[in-house]
Design an enzyme around this catalytic site. Structure first.
Site, short mmCIF file in Angstrom:
data_model
loop_
_atom_site.label_atom_id
_atom_site.label_comp_id
_atom_site.label_asym_id
_atom_site.label_seq_id
_atom_site.Cartn_x
_atom_site.Cartn_y
_atom_site.Cartn_z
N HIS A 307 0.85 -1.19 0.00
CA HIS A 307 0.00 0.00 0.00
C HIS A 307 0.88 1.24 0.00
O HIS A 307 1.95 1.26 0.60
CB HIS A 307 -0.90 0.03 1.25
N ASP A 364 -8.00 -5.11 -0.24
CA ASP A 364 -8.47 -5.96 -1.35
C ASP A 364 -8.12 -7.43 -1.17
O ASP A 364 -8.59 -8.26 -1.95
CB ASP A 364 -7.86 -5.45 -2.66
C1 SDX Z 1 -6.11 0.22 -3.01
O1 SDX Z 1 -4.22 4.65 -2.00
C2 SDX Z 1 -5.21 4.07 -1.45
O2 SDX Z 1 -5.65 4.47 -0.37
C3 SDX Z 1 -5.82 2.91 -2.22
C4 SDX Z 1 -6.86 2.06 -1.48
C5 SDX Z 1 -8.12 2.85 -1.22
O3 SDX Z 1 -8.86 2.49 -0.27
O4 SDX Z 1 -8.44 3.76 -2.05
O5 SDX Z 1 -6.33 1.61 -0.24
C6 SDX Z 1 -7.27 0.86 -2.31
O6 SDX Z 1 -5.83 0.57 -4.12
C7 SDX Z 1 -5.28 -0.78 -2.26
C8 SDX Z 1 -4.05 -1.29 -3.09
C9 SDX Z 1 -4.56 -2.37 -4.05
N1 SDX Z 1 -3.49 -2.74 -5.01
C10 SDX Z 1 -2.85 -3.92 -4.91
O7 SDX Z 1 -3.06 -4.75 -4.03
C11 SDX Z 1 -1.87 -4.19 -6.06
C12 SDX Z 1 -0.58 -4.78 -5.50
N2 SDX Z 1 0.11 -3.74 -4.74
C13 SDX Z 1 1.10 -2.96 -5.42
O8 SDX Z 1 1.07 -2.89 -6.78
C14 SDX Z 1 1.63 -1.76 -4.65
O9 SDX Z 1 1.87 -2.18 -3.37
C15 SDX Z 1 0.79 -0.50 -4.63
C16 SDX Z 1 0.41 -0.06 -5.98
C17 SDX Z 1 -0.45 -0.72 -3.82
C18 SDX Z 1 1.63 0.60 -3.95
O10 SDX Z 1 2.69 0.84 -4.80
P1 SDX Z 1 3.80 1.96 -4.42
O11 SDX Z 1 3.45 2.66 -3.16
O12 SDX Z 1 4.05 2.79 -5.64
O13 SDX Z 1 5.02 1.07 -4.05
P2 SDX Z 1 6.06 0.52 -5.12
O14 SDX Z 1 5.34 -0.03 -6.31
O15 SDX Z 1 7.08 1.58 -5.33
O16 SDX Z 1 6.68 -0.71 -4.31
C19 SDX Z 1 7.75 -0.52 -3.38
C20 SDX Z 1 8.53 -1.84 -3.43
C21 SDX Z 1 8.99 -2.21 -4.84
O17 SDX Z 1 10.13 -3.04 -4.72
P3 SDX Z 1 11.62 -2.33 -4.86
O18 SDX Z 1 11.60 -1.60 -6.20
O19 SDX Z 1 11.76 -1.42 -3.67
O20 SDX Z 1 12.56 -3.51 -4.83
O21 SDX Z 1 7.66 -2.91 -3.00
C22 SDX Z 1 7.49 -3.82 -4.10
C23 SDX Z 1 7.87 -3.08 -5.36
O22 SDX Z 1 8.31 -3.98 -6.37
N3 SDX Z 1 6.07 -4.20 -4.09
C24 SDX Z 1 5.61 -5.41 -4.33
C25 SDX Z 1 4.22 -5.32 -4.16
N4 SDX Z 1 3.89 -4.07 -3.84
C26 SDX Z 1 5.04 -3.37 -3.80
N5 SDX Z 1 6.24 -6.57 -4.67
C27 SDX Z 1 5.44 -7.66 -4.84
N6 SDX Z 1 4.08 -7.65 -4.70
C28 SDX Z 1 3.46 -6.50 -4.36
N7 SDX Z 1 2.12 -6.48 -4.21
#
Ligand code: SDX
Length: 428
Positions: A307, A364
């Site tokens: 998140h 989710d």
């Molecule tokens: C919602 O914003 C809100 O409030 C949203 C929400 C709401 O109520 O409106 O809460 C609802 O959208 C919840 C999130 C639902 N999405 C997912 O579950 C999709 C999977 N999650 C990710 O794609 C990710 O965690 C995000 C999009 C939610 C957040 O992404 P960020 O903050 O941009 O973080 P990032 O992509 O920069 O990740 C940081 C690190 C990275 O690794 P490094 O580059 O540091 O090595 O964490 C890793 C990412 O690769 N990472 C994951 C991951 N999420 C982040 N690796 C594997 N699986 C994951 N799910």
């Protein structure tokens, strides 16, 4: 503690005010940064940038705190109902008995949609994604209620538009669902409360009125409350951005629906179930899929994990996980993907990759398992997220207009070609 921040550029020190929120969070007001320094900030994804001051929702990602208008989400999920929470988010306080009765009555009178709107449904292929239909039908409301197009109308006219949208969304959502099944549409009935009416229109049959299980009503109220708002997330920011051009509420919310559809945002609840089904079909080897999620060369992501703000447990995920066990138990459902979800969560929470990046289950991760237990098809999950998020989007849009905030127009750092002379095509 100082309430001034200093930025030093080429030896010159510039001062900017520090703004402190009511929950103590700190911000640097850079409204005059470019005027004073000729510089702008750059913050991809706005990870460190506040777009507004808001009194609607507060969340603390480090502590896993979420409050609507100061009320902890845990109390609202346990003790309130969705319509009451919608009132709280939109009008700022919990309603009195008289206020909620009036609110429900106003909504009850507006639950029908114009019969001509059904023609839009006829135009879609049967497997059209419900989110595509939802976004266009919500925007089309502005064609049937042109008086709602003026975003700067009187407070009374704005409230009338808000009631219309709140009242008609459940009808639109259930009509999309029934049309997708090829079943007859079930119309709203005034005797039902907001959530029961939605369930009646969704699971009711033309031939008989099905009994609505109080367990299902309670579960739906809880899920919708947990999704009702989440401060400046992607879709709420979209609603504010579109609304900031003085665009009407229907079109602004339609844009928010499109933003929510993305699998990185609200579309994750559908993606989680599809992921769990894939892992189940693949033999349930959670270790293998955890390793795929960690592999930078593998596009696979653990959907429902991580998140932007929560770097601790998403408090909503905790509530939903417990509700999941309760509801499946009460409904006597044994869903094998629930066990896979729990194994994934347990493995991830002890894996350094997830621990170091503070990746926890988000709202989710478990919600789709409940939606499926309640009888919804996977492609309706994000529509249900939108149904819950509607009061939040409305509250955010209303707050932006009430505070007369300026049109949103970010700057950029240009990295393209500097100057080129035009060349005729023969010389290229
Ligand atoms: C919602 O914003 C809100 O409030 C949203 C929400 C709401 O109520 O409106 O809460 C609802 O959208 C919840 C999130 C639902 N999405 C997912 O579950 C999709 C999977 N999650 C990710 O794609 C990710 O965690 C995000 C999009 C939610 C957040 O992404 P960020 O903050 O941009 O973080 P990032 O992509 O920069 O990740 C940081 C690190 C990275 O690794 P490094 O580059 O540091 O090595 O964490 C890793 C990412 O690769 N990472 C994951 C991951 N999420 C982040 N690796 C594997 N699986 C994951 N799910």
């Amino acid at each position: 503690m100082s309430d001034i921040a200093e930025i030093k550029i080429d030896g010159k020190v510039y001062e900017f005010p520090i703004i402190t929120g009511t929950e103590g969070e700190k911000s640097i007001d850079i409204s005059k940064l470019r005027e004073l320094t000729g510089h702008i900030t750059l913050d991809l994804g706005y990870k460190n940038t506040g777009s507004t001051k808001s009194a609607i929702t507060f969340l603390d990602g480090e502590k896993g705190i979420l409050k609507y208008r100061g009320y902890p989400i845990e109390q609202l999920a346990e003790k309130s109902n969705f319509l009451e929470v919608a009132y709280l988010l939109i009008y700022g306080d919990l309603p009195t008995e008289e206020q909620i009765v009036t609110f429900q009555s106003k909504i009850t009178k507006q639950t029908l949609i114009h019969e001509d709107m059904k023609k839009f449904l006829d135009g879609y292929p049967s497997r059209a994604h419900p989110m595509a239909q939802l976004a266009s039908l919500v925007c089309s409301l502005s064609s049937f209620y042109p008086e709602s197009i003026n975003a700067n109308s009187s407070p009374e006219a704005m409230d009338h538009t808000i009631i219309k949208l709140l009242a008609k969304l459940p009808t639109i959502v259930s009509f999309i669902y029934k049309k997708g099944l090829g079943h007859p549409l079930i119309y709203p009935k005034n005797k039902f409360d907001y959530v029961s009416n939605y369930l009646h229109m969704t699971f009711g049959q033309r031939t008989e009125e099905v009994e609505i299980d109080p367990v299902v009503v309670k579960a739906m109220n809880t899920l919708l409350i947990l999704h009702a708002d989440h401060e400046q997330n992607c879709s709420a920011s979209t609603v504010r951005m579109v609304g900031s051009s003085d665009c009407n509420l229907f079109a602004s919310v339609s844009a928010g629906i499109d933003a929510l559809w993305g699998p990185l945002h609200g579309g994750a609840n559908q993606a989680v179930i599809e992921m769990l089904e894939t892992i189940k079909e693949d033999g349930g080897d959670t270790e293998k899929w955890i390793n795929k999620a960690k592999d930078k060369n593998d596009p696979f992501r653990m959907m429902g994990f991580g998140h932007r703000v929560y770097k601790n447990f998403d408090p909503r995920a905790k509530i939903i996980k417990k509700a999941c066990d309760d509801i499946l138990d009460k409904l006597g459902i044994n869903d094998p993907v629930l066990e896979i979800a729990k194994k994934l969560e347990e493995a991830a929470l002890s894996d350094p990759y997830f621990v170091e990046r503070k990746l926890y289950p988000n709202v989710d991760f478990y919600s789709g398992i409940i939606y499926r237990a309640l009888g919804f098809p996977t492609d309706m999950f994000t529509v249900l997220f939108a149904l819950g998020r509607l009061p939040g989007w409305i509250a955010q849009w209303k707050e932006m207009h009430t505070n007369k905030e300026p049109i949103g127009r970010p700057r950029q750092v240009y990295v393209g070609h500097t100057n080129r002379e035009f060349v005729e095509i023969e010389q290229r």
